[in-house]
Design a protein around this motif. Sequence first.
Motif, short mmCIF file in Angstrom:
data_model
loop_
_atom_site.label_atom_id
_atom_site.label_comp_id
_atom_site.label_asym_id
_atom_site.label_seq_id
_atom_site.Cartn_x
_atom_site.Cartn_y
_atom_site.Cartn_z
N THR A 47 -34.63 -13.47 43.83
CA THR A 47 -35.55 -14.47 44.36
C THR A 47 -34.86 -15.19 45.52
N ARG A 48 -35.61 -16.04 46.20
CA ARG A 48 -35.03 -16.83 47.29
C ARG A 48 -33.86 -17.67 46.78
N GLU A 49 -34.04 -18.30 45.64
CA GLU A 49 -33.02 -19.18 45.09
C GLU A 49 -31.78 -18.39 44.66
N SER A 104 -39.20 -11.75 47.86
CA SER A 104 -37.88 -11.13 47.73
C SER A 104 -36.84 -11.92 48.51
N GLY A 105 -35.74 -12.26 47.84
CA GLY A 105 -34.66 -12.98 48.50
C GLY A 105 -34.01 -12.16 49.61
N LYS A 119 -29.76 -17.28 47.83
CA LYS A 119 -29.02 -18.39 48.42
C LYS A 119 -27.83 -18.77 47.55
N GLU A 157 -36.25 -12.34 52.75
CA GLU A 157 -36.14 -13.66 53.38
C GLU A 157 -34.78 -13.82 54.06
N ALA A 158 -33.73 -13.35 53.42
CA ALA A 158 -32.39 -13.43 54.02
C ALA A 158 -32.33 -12.65 55.32
#
Length: 330
Positions: free
Chosen positions: A236-238, A270-271, A241, A274-275
């Motif tokens: 996930t995004r979290e 999806s992380g 990160k 986004e990354a």
Amino acid sequence: MEYKLKIPDEINIQGLFGNYDANIRSVEKYTGTEMNLRDGELTIKGRDPELAARIIARLIEALAIEPELDSQRLNYLIEVEAGGKTYDEKSTSKDIVCYTHTGRPLKPKTQAQKEYVDNIRKTDMVFGIGPAGTGKTYLACAMAINAYKNKEVERIILTRPAVEAGERLGFLPGDMQEKVDPYLRPLYDALYDVLGLDAASKLREKGAIEVVPLAYMRGRTLDNAFIILDEAQNTTREQMKMFLTRMGFNSKVVVTGDITQIDLPSGTASGLKEAERILKGVEGIKFNYFSELDVVRHELVKRIIKAYEAFDNKNKVRAGSSKGHKVSGR
């Protein structure tokens, strides 16, 4: 149309043509041509003899460096030449990442793999994005083992999200290692193939190699480590990160994933995707992309990936046209 190509005297004709002329038959099928060798000169007739001649010339270059052409390498060289892509055969074939426990040299097999390995050597954080079978995780593990052996890092940490278990592992039977082992098996496979079972087990016992689910990375700062996040498309995004900010001094991070195989619940971003949007262009971070051309598994894997891409592209076109069509009404 007809094209004639002189075969150098020093080239092993058997190596060029392959068993039962299998190599030449593959080139003929791909280019719609027929070839005949006589007195050291190859006569090529058919649909695209110039392309066939360029492919043969590339195969001759490859044989001058390594005496054998396996089917995977043959198909890769055919598609590279047909696609007009650059490929530095000499540089790639001489680049030995490390040796396996059986003494087999591990080398990049495609141009994308070579660039990926080079970026891992020169950059502290590298993303490898592409389909299954392109060597993203395997090469990253090999590079990590090489860095450990050369005393560039003190430990190797391999992690991936256990999406199938929702990272809520408490309900599973057994201790922590028994709970997560099924989800981390692909990472073990790469380690065992390079190091051997005994050596890999000993390094794990002394803590030099950790294989852990992503959930157990929270709160840690990882110095002097080579850290690999596998299946990153399922973060996930979290989580992404959190993972990226675990990086400590004298550490290297490699993130691998396939954005066409996201297993997150519907509506969860999806992380990795986004990354990619956020971190592109950030100094000290490199992104490497792989395609079906870089697949080093069975030839069918490449065909399957192509078929799915064609299917997905067709659905995108349909979706786009349906959005553009508006029904008028009062």
